[in-house]
Motif scaffolding. Structure first.
Motif, PDB file in Angstrom:
ATOM      1  N   ALA A 185      36.962 -35.912   3.179  1.00  0.00           N
ATOM      2  CA  ALA A 185      36.003 -34.817   3.314  1.00  0.00           C
ATOM      3  C   ALA A 185      36.457 -33.828   4.378  1.00  0.00           C
ATOM      4  CB  ALA A 185      34.621 -35.359   3.658  1.00  0.00           C
ATOM      5  N   ALA A 186      37.154 -34.320   5.402  1.00  0.00           N
ATOM      6  CA  ALA A 186      37.641 -33.448   6.469  1.00  0.00           C
ATOM      7  C   ALA A 186      39.013 -32.873   6.170  1.00  0.00           C
ATOM      8  CB  ALA A 186      37.706 -34.223   7.790  1.00  0.00           C
ATOM      9  N   CYS A 187      39.863 -33.627   5.475  1.00  0.00           N
ATOM     10  CA  CYS A 187      41.275 -33.260   5.354  1.00  0.00           C
ATOM     11  C   CYS A 187      41.776 -33.152   3.920  1.00  0.00           C
ATOM     12  CB  CYS A 187      42.143 -34.270   6.104  1.00  0.00           C
ATOM     13  SG  CYS A 187      41.830 -34.304   7.881  1.00  0.00           S
ATOM     14  N   GLY A 188      40.942 -33.398   2.926  1.00  0.00           N
ATOM     15  CA  GLY A 188      41.400 -33.276   1.563  1.00  0.00           C
ATOM     16  C   GLY A 188      41.649 -31.832   1.175  1.00  0.00           C
ATOM     17  N   PRO A 189      42.626 -31.585   0.298  1.00  0.00           N
ATOM     18  CA  PRO A 189      43.389 -32.583  -0.426  1.00  0.00           C
ATOM     19  C   PRO A 189      44.482 -33.219   0.432  1.00  0.00           C
ATOM     20  CG  PRO A 189      44.155 -30.404  -1.028  1.00  0.00           C
ATOM     21  CD  PRO A 189      42.970 -30.202  -0.121  1.00  0.00           C
ATOM     22  N   ALA A 190      44.744 -34.492   0.152  1.00  0.00           N
ATOM     23  CA  ALA A 190      45.795 -35.224   0.849  1.00  0.00           C
ATOM     24  C   ALA A 190      46.520 -36.097  -0.155  1.00  0.00           C
ATOM     25  CB  ALA A 190      45.197 -36.088   1.959  1.00  0.00           C
ATOM     26  N   THR A 191      47.805 -36.249   0.053  1.00  0.00           N
ATOM     27  CA  THR A 191      48.608 -37.070  -0.844  1.00  0.00           C
ATOM     28  C   THR A 191      48.489 -38.540  -0.463  1.00  0.00           C
ATOM     29  OG1 THR A 191      50.593 -36.963   0.524  1.00  0.00           O
ATOM     30  CG2 THR A 191      50.259 -35.174  -1.073  1.00  0.00           C
ATOM     31  N   GLU A 192      48.955 -39.386  -1.330  1.00  0.00           N
ATOM     32  CA  GLU A 192      48.971 -40.815  -1.025  1.00  0.00           C
ATOM     33  C   GLU A 192      49.807 -41.085   0.225  1.00  0.00           C
ATOM     34  OE1 GLU A 192      51.029 -44.181  -3.444  1.00  0.00           O
ATOM     35  OE2 GLU A 192      49.034 -43.879  -4.338  1.00  0.00           O
ATOM     36  N   ALA A 193      50.926 -40.340   0.379  1.00  0.00           N
ATOM     37  CA  ALA A 193      51.756 -40.500   1.572  1.00  0.00           C
ATOM     38  C   ALA A 193      50.993 -40.107   2.833  1.00  0.00           C
ATOM     39  CB  ALA A 193      53.029 -39.664   1.449  1.00  0.00           C
ATOM     40  N   ASP A 194      50.204 -39.029   2.756  1.00  0.00           N
ATOM     41  CA  ASP A 194      49.373 -38.629   3.891  1.00  0.00           C
ATOM     42  C   ASP A 194      48.386 -39.733   4.258  1.00  0.00           C
ATOM     43  OD1 ASP A 194      50.449 -36.008   4.085  1.00  0.00           O
ATOM     44  OD2 ASP A 194      49.041 -35.262   2.578  1.00  0.00           O
ATOM     45  N   LEU A 195      47.739 -40.274   3.248  1.00  0.00           N
ATOM     46  CA  LEU A 195      46.719 -41.300   3.469  1.00  0.00           C
ATOM     47  C   LEU A 195      47.316 -42.567   4.057  1.00  0.00           C
ATOM     48  CD1 LEU A 195      44.835 -40.665   0.137  1.00  0.00           C
ATOM     49  CD2 LEU A 195      43.852 -40.353   2.407  1.00  0.00           C
ATOM     50  N   LYS A 196      48.446 -42.986   3.526  1.00  0.00           N
ATOM     51  CA  LYS A 196      49.102 -44.196   4.030  1.00  0.00           C
ATOM     52  C   LYS A 196      49.529 -43.994   5.472  1.00  0.00           C
ATOM     53  CE  LYS A 196      52.817 -47.469   2.937  1.00  0.00           C
ATOM     54  NZ  LYS A 196      53.467 -47.401   4.270  1.00  0.00           N
ATOM     55  N   TRP A 197      50.062 -42.811   5.774  1.00  0.00           N
ATOM     56  CA  TRP A 197      50.504 -42.542   7.146  1.00  0.00           C
ATOM     57  C   TRP A 197      49.322 -42.486   8.104  1.00  0.00           C
ATOM     58  CZ3 TRP A 197      49.308 -38.446  10.388  1.00  0.00           C
ATOM     59  CH2 TRP A 197      50.012 -38.422  11.585  1.00  0.00           C
ATOM     60  N   TRP A 198      48.266 -41.753   7.748  1.00  0.00           N
ATOM     61  CA  TRP A 198      47.151 -41.576   8.675  1.00  0.00           C
ATOM     62  C   TRP A 198      46.430 -42.890   8.942  1.00  0.00           C
ATOM     63  CZ3 TRP A 198      41.791 -41.992   8.876  1.00  0.00           C
ATOM     64  CH2 TRP A 198      41.178 -41.350   9.966  1.00  0.00           C
ATOM     65  N   THR A 199      46.205 -43.671   7.901  1.00  0.00           N
ATOM     66  CA  THR A 199      45.472 -44.923   8.072  1.00  0.00           C
ATOM     67  C   THR A 199      46.326 -46.041   8.627  1.00  0.00           C
ATOM     68  OG1 THR A 199      45.968 -45.606   5.807  1.00  0.00           O
ATOM     69  CG2 THR A 199      43.899 -44.388   6.170  1.00  0.00           C
ATOM     70  N   GLY A 200      47.627 -46.043   8.290  1.00  0.00           N
ATOM     71  CA  GLY A 200      48.482 -47.165   8.642  1.00  0.00           C
ATOM     72  C   GLY A 200      48.320 -48.359   7.708  1.00  0.00           C
ATOM     73  N   TRP A 201      47.604 -48.159   6.589  1.00  0.00           N
ATOM     74  CA  TRP A 201      47.366 -49.255   5.652  1.00  0.00           C
ATOM     75  C   TRP A 201      48.546 -49.438   4.703  1.00  0.00           C
ATOM     76  CZ3 TRP A 201      42.100 -46.919   3.742  1.00  0.00           C
ATOM     77  CH2 TRP A 201      41.176 -46.953   4.779  1.00  0.00           C
ATOM     78  N   ARG A 202      48.522 -50.564   4.014  1.00  0.00           N
ATOM     79  CA  ARG A 202      49.455 -50.766   2.905  1.00  0.00           C
ATOM     80  C   ARG A 202      49.047 -49.848   1.757  1.00  0.00           C
ATOM     81  NH1 ARG A 202      48.391 -56.966   1.899  1.00  0.00           N
ATOM     82  NH2 ARG A 202      46.323 -55.996   1.879  1.00  0.00           N
ATOM     83  N   VAL A 203      50.023 -49.509   0.925  1.00  0.00           N
ATOM     84  CA  VAL A 203      49.734 -48.605  -0.184  1.00  0.00           C
ATOM     85  C   VAL A 203      48.703 -49.211  -1.133  1.00  0.00           C
ATOM     86  CG1 VAL A 203      51.641 -49.412  -1.653  1.00  0.00           C
ATOM     87  CG2 VAL A 203      50.776 -47.063  -1.890  1.00  0.00           C
ATOM     88  N   THR A 204      48.701 -50.544  -1.269  1.00  0.00           N
ATOM     89  CA  THR A 204      47.700 -51.188  -2.137  1.00  0.00           C
ATOM     90  C   THR A 204      46.286 -50.986  -1.585  1.00  0.00           C
ATOM     91  OG1 THR A 204      48.139 -53.273  -0.972  1.00  0.00           O
ATOM     92  CG2 THR A 204      49.261 -52.919  -3.084  1.00  0.00           C
TER      93      THR A 204
END
Length: 395
Positions: free
Chosen positions: A231-250
């Protein structure tokens, strides 16, 4: 036939950034808490970042420091704690349970295991001894309310114990039990950073017991955090999301599905927005300028940054570890850098003049004057210094 995902161009992405990150005129926030909620998290590794980032987004930045300190240390509506990527952030208090469940639990398990392993390699006491020390330290912290590691060691002397780390390696060193244990307790969500020693720019923090929060389901918490961030930063790619959260891609993909995220297209490929955020967004009516601090969450918000930061600017604006320095913004893109000189003046330099004219330079100069006035006698040096920041500070 399924509908083709909508394409969101660079101009719209910059418009979303301006509006949702409270940087354009007419979008500024009224309180530090409102800023934190708009951005989800404020980088807290460098203490000054929090205050400078909040001040840049308030409609009335007067008393920014006092108001932010009150939120952090008096009514505790903002909390400084470990979060994504093992990094310290400042979060709205209502998000502490979500952050702990979505990111902290997994990080904490690894951090505790690493501490026990390192102590065992060094021949230090075992996990049972460590558990006894931590319970004693937490009891001391409860009695004191807030305390530094040195103060806690007065109550629990075993916190002063030292053990060798990475013997024989280039980064070999000696750790105290207190430095490693308090960090582990931080990522476990049991302690948080309290009021610092000295001023708001100090990196010497006291510790405090973490506010109580409910234990949430991990998957549900990840979905909640991801939805807020989109809601704050979209649109975001899967790479953005994985990097920002630090989570596994799954974990990212599961959270995207659970949050009902919608696919869109950006120049980098497939990206995501919240389910109700597909409609076009128009930019602010007036152009805007901003001077944002080192590690600001807008500059650090995405892994793929070409749409707001030209690749050729990066060597001057980032340190060797990927930490961004103070940046100058015009209409949704980074155009230069700034620094505070020893005399308190704000020096700034434009690196990307594409589309900039007299209006832009005047607006940037106005922001520099406002920041210089707001800082007054305070001197701010970023914790992670970048090439251009050093040069401008010495000018």
């Amino acid at each position: 036939m399924s509908e083709e995902p909508r394409y969101i161009d660079v101009a719209e992405r910059r418009a979303r950034l301006a509006l949702r990150h409270r940087l354009a005129a007419g979008t500024r926030a009224s309180t530090p808490q409102e800023v934190a909620r708009a951005l989800v998290a404020l980088h807290g590794t460098d203490p000054a970042t929090v205050y400078l980032g909040v001040g840049a987004r308030l409609a009335d930045p007067a008393e920014t420091v006092a108001r932010t300190e009150h939120a952090l240390y008096e009514d505790r509506t903002l909390v400084r704690m470990h979060g994504m990527r093992h990094t310290v952030f400042v979060f709205p208090a209502e998000l502490t349970a979500v952050v702990h469940a979505s990111t902290g639990i997994a990080i904490a398990a690894r951090a505790r295991a690493a501490l026990i392993k390192d102590m065992a390699k060094a021949g230090a006491p075992d996990a049972a001894w460590l558990k006894e020390v931590e319970e004693s330290a937490l009891a001391a912290l409860a009695r004191r309310g807030q305390a530094t590691a040195v103060e806690l060691a007065q109550d629990e002397p075993r916190l002063r114990e030292q053990f060798a780390y990475a013997a024989g390696k280039s980064y070999e060193g000696v750790h105290t039990v207190s430095s490693r244990l308090l960090r582990v307790l931080g990522v476990e969500g049991r302690v948080v950073r309290g009021r610092p020693l000295g001023s708001w720019t100090s990196t010497q923090f006291r510790w405090a017991l973490a506010p109580e929060h409910p234990e949430l389901d991990v998957a549900a918490a990840q979905s909640d955090l991801l939805r807020r961030w989109l809601a704050a930063c979209g649109p975001a790619t899967e790479a953005d999301l994985k990097w920002w959260t630090g989570w596994r891609v799954t974990d990212v993909r599961r959270a995207l599905a659970a949050a009902g995220a919608r696919e869109v297209r950006v120049d980098e490929g497939t990206a995501y927005v919240t389910g109700d955020d597909v409609a076009p967004v128009t930019g602010p009516e007036e152009p805007w300028a901003a001077l944002l601090p080192a590690l600001d969450p807008t500059a650090m918000g995405w892994q793929q940054r070409d749409w707001y930061l030209a690749p050729r600017l990066r060597p001057a604006l980032f340190d060797g570890s990927g930490n961004v320095g103070p940046t100058v913004w015009w209409n949704g893109r980074v155009v230069g850098a700034w620094a505070q000189r020893p005399d308190g003046g704000i020096a700034w330099r434009i690196l990307d003049r594409d589309g900039l004219g007299a209006e832009a330079e005047a607006a940037i100069a106005g922001q520099a004057e406002e920041l210089e006035s707001r800082l007054g006698p305070t001197r701010v040096t970023p914790r992670f210094r970048t090439p251009l920041e050093k040069e401008l500070a010495a000018a």
